[in-house]
Design an enzyme around this catalytic site. Structure first.
Site, PDB file in Angstrom:
ATOM      1  CD1 TRP A 210      47.467  31.750  36.571  1.00  0.00           C
ATOM      2  CD2 TRP A 210      48.215  33.819  36.193  1.00  0.00           C
ATOM      3  NE1 TRP A 210      47.879  31.812  35.255  1.00  0.00           N
ATOM      4  CE2 TRP A 210      48.341  33.071  35.003  1.00  0.00           C
ATOM      5  CE3 TRP A 210      48.614  35.157  36.198  1.00  0.00           C
ATOM      6  CZ2 TRP A 210      48.881  33.621  33.828  1.00  0.00           C
ATOM      7  CZ3 TRP A 210      49.130  35.701  35.024  1.00  0.00           C
ATOM      8  CH2 TRP A 210      49.265  34.940  33.852  1.00  0.00           C
TER       9      TRP A 210
ATOM     10  CG  ASP B 157      41.289  37.074  41.806  1.00  0.00           C
ATOM     11  OD1 ASP B 157      40.142  37.484  41.567  1.00  0.00           O
ATOM     12  OD2 ASP B 157      42.105  36.763  40.906  1.00  0.00           O
TER      13      ASP B 157
ATOM     14  CE1 TYR C 200      43.977  32.547  36.180  1.00  0.00           C
ATOM     15  CE2 TYR C 200      43.671  32.847  38.538  1.00  0.00           C
ATOM     16  CZ  TYR C 200      43.773  33.382  37.267  1.00  0.00           C
ATOM     17  OH  TYR C 200      43.668  34.735  37.092  1.00  0.00           O
TER      18      TYR C 200
ATOM     19  CG  HIS D  62      39.202  34.974  33.333  1.00  0.00           C
ATOM     20  ND1 HIS D  62      39.709  33.750  33.683  1.00  0.00           N
ATOM     21  CD2 HIS D  62      40.227  35.848  33.450  1.00  0.00           C
ATOM     22  CE1 HIS D  62      40.991  33.872  33.980  1.00  0.00           C
ATOM     23  NE2 HIS D  62      41.331  35.135  33.819  1.00  0.00           N
TER      24      HIS D  62
ATOM     25  CB  SER E 232      38.865  40.060  35.205  1.00  0.00           C
ATOM     26  OG  SER E 232      40.266  40.202  35.172  1.00  0.00           O
TER      27      SER E 232
END
Length: 328
Positions: free
Chosen positions: A20, A50, A55, A122, A153
């Site tokens: 991220w 990941d 992002y 997500h 997630s």
């Protein structure tokens, strides 16, 4: 570096790399800094990375894909990405096959992968977990060879428990650390019983559990630790694990008083997570190679002592529980 099974995805490094920070929302990170961080992770034995399509609007995916291109081609690393947050508005109806196909194809291009190793929904709205057609769409993408495996997630334990009822869900990514302990009550046991891999994000509570933040800390305008403290941009649980900043610093001070000086706080936090057998991998993120290497080294660190585990429980009950336990 030790390895653990991640559902049917395969064995991955038990300390992964969360990408991220190299995409955005953490202040300015140059391309060179981002590449150096990914390279440091790989050199430290990390083989699980990941990322997500949002992002940096794909920047993180592109950097990961380009930096690890040879390892990806050789099958030496596992790259997980996420899909769904590009929806605007971000609503359950948007998690339809056409949209997921479009997002997945964009990620395949960004990462330079014909077949994505792992795609995770997500942090979708809770209603998505009650829509079998969304998971049918993921099955279709898997059957077409666009993705090899899929997972979710989640923000809340209840979402994770619902998700693992779908047989195709191989992984659940969830916030789990000494300041977010609720998943240990039921979720980890249920995931293990179904052989579902567990990916733990926000392991250092956005820096709180590094011990490096002070009460007069200032964060750049484009750092979520500045603009999302009240959940104005996305779920507040993603920022400092949902713990109010001052309360989090109080908790860190209390931990410092109880822990021996020979255990760095980040290592303590990562070992606390890894000492739960149901955890597959933990994904701290950093743009500092030294920190990346230190995080990776937690894999070989000694498990926590009884006194350290007691300290984690006591500090959580005294300083943190009231802020987070019932919410996520």
């Amino acid at each position: 570096m030790n390895h653990r099974e991640l559902g049917d995805v395969g064995a991955v490094s038990e300390v992964g790399y969360g990408a991220w920070q190299i995409g955005g929302d953490w202040g300015e990170v140059t391309e060179d800094e981002a590449v150096a961080a990914v390279e440091a992770a790989r050199e430290a034995g990390i083989d699980f990375f990941d990322t997500a399509d949002v992002y940096g609007d794909g920047r993180s995916e592109r950097i990961v894909g380009e930096t690890l291109a040879d390892d990806i081609a050789a099958g030496d690393v596992t790259v997980a990405t996420k899909a769904g947050r590009r929806l605007d508005p971000h609503e359950a109806d948007g998690y339809a096959e056409a949209n997921l196909r479009r997002f997945v194809d964009r990620s395949r291009e960004n990462l330079g992968m014909d077949t994505l190793d792992l795609v995770q929904l997500h942090c979708p709205p809770t209603d998505v977990y009650y829509r079998p057609e969304t998971f049918d769409a993921l099955d279709a993408l898997e059957s077409e060879g666009r993705i090899a495996s899929y997972g979710v997630s989640v923000e809340r334990v209840e979402e994770g428990l619902k998700a693992i009822e779908y047989p195709g869900v191989e992984t659940v990514q969830i916030i789990f650390n000494p300041f977010r302990q609720r998943p240990a009550e039921l979720f980890l046991e249920e995931a293990a019983a179904r052989d579902v891999g567990v990916i733990c994000r926000v392991p250092l509570a956005s820096g709180l559990l590094t011990g490096a933040l002070s009460r007069d800390a200032e964060f750049p305008e484009d750092d979520h630790r500045n603009y999302n403290r009240e959940g104005d941009a996305f779920d507040v649980g993603e920022t400092f694990a949902g713990v109010p900043f001052e309360a989090g610093l109080d908790a860190v001070d209390a931990l410092d008083e109880r822990l021996a000086d020979d255990r760095p706080l980040p290592e303590f936090a990562l070992r606390w997570i890894l000492d739960h057998d149901a955890v597959s991998t933990v994904i701290p993120g950093s743009t500092t190679p030294e920190h990346v290497r230190a995080n990776a080294a937690a894999s070989e660190a000694a498990p926590l002592s009884d006194a350290e585990r007691d300290a984690a429980s006591e500090v959580y009950d005294d300083h943190v529980r009231e802020h987070v336990h019932q919410r996520w």
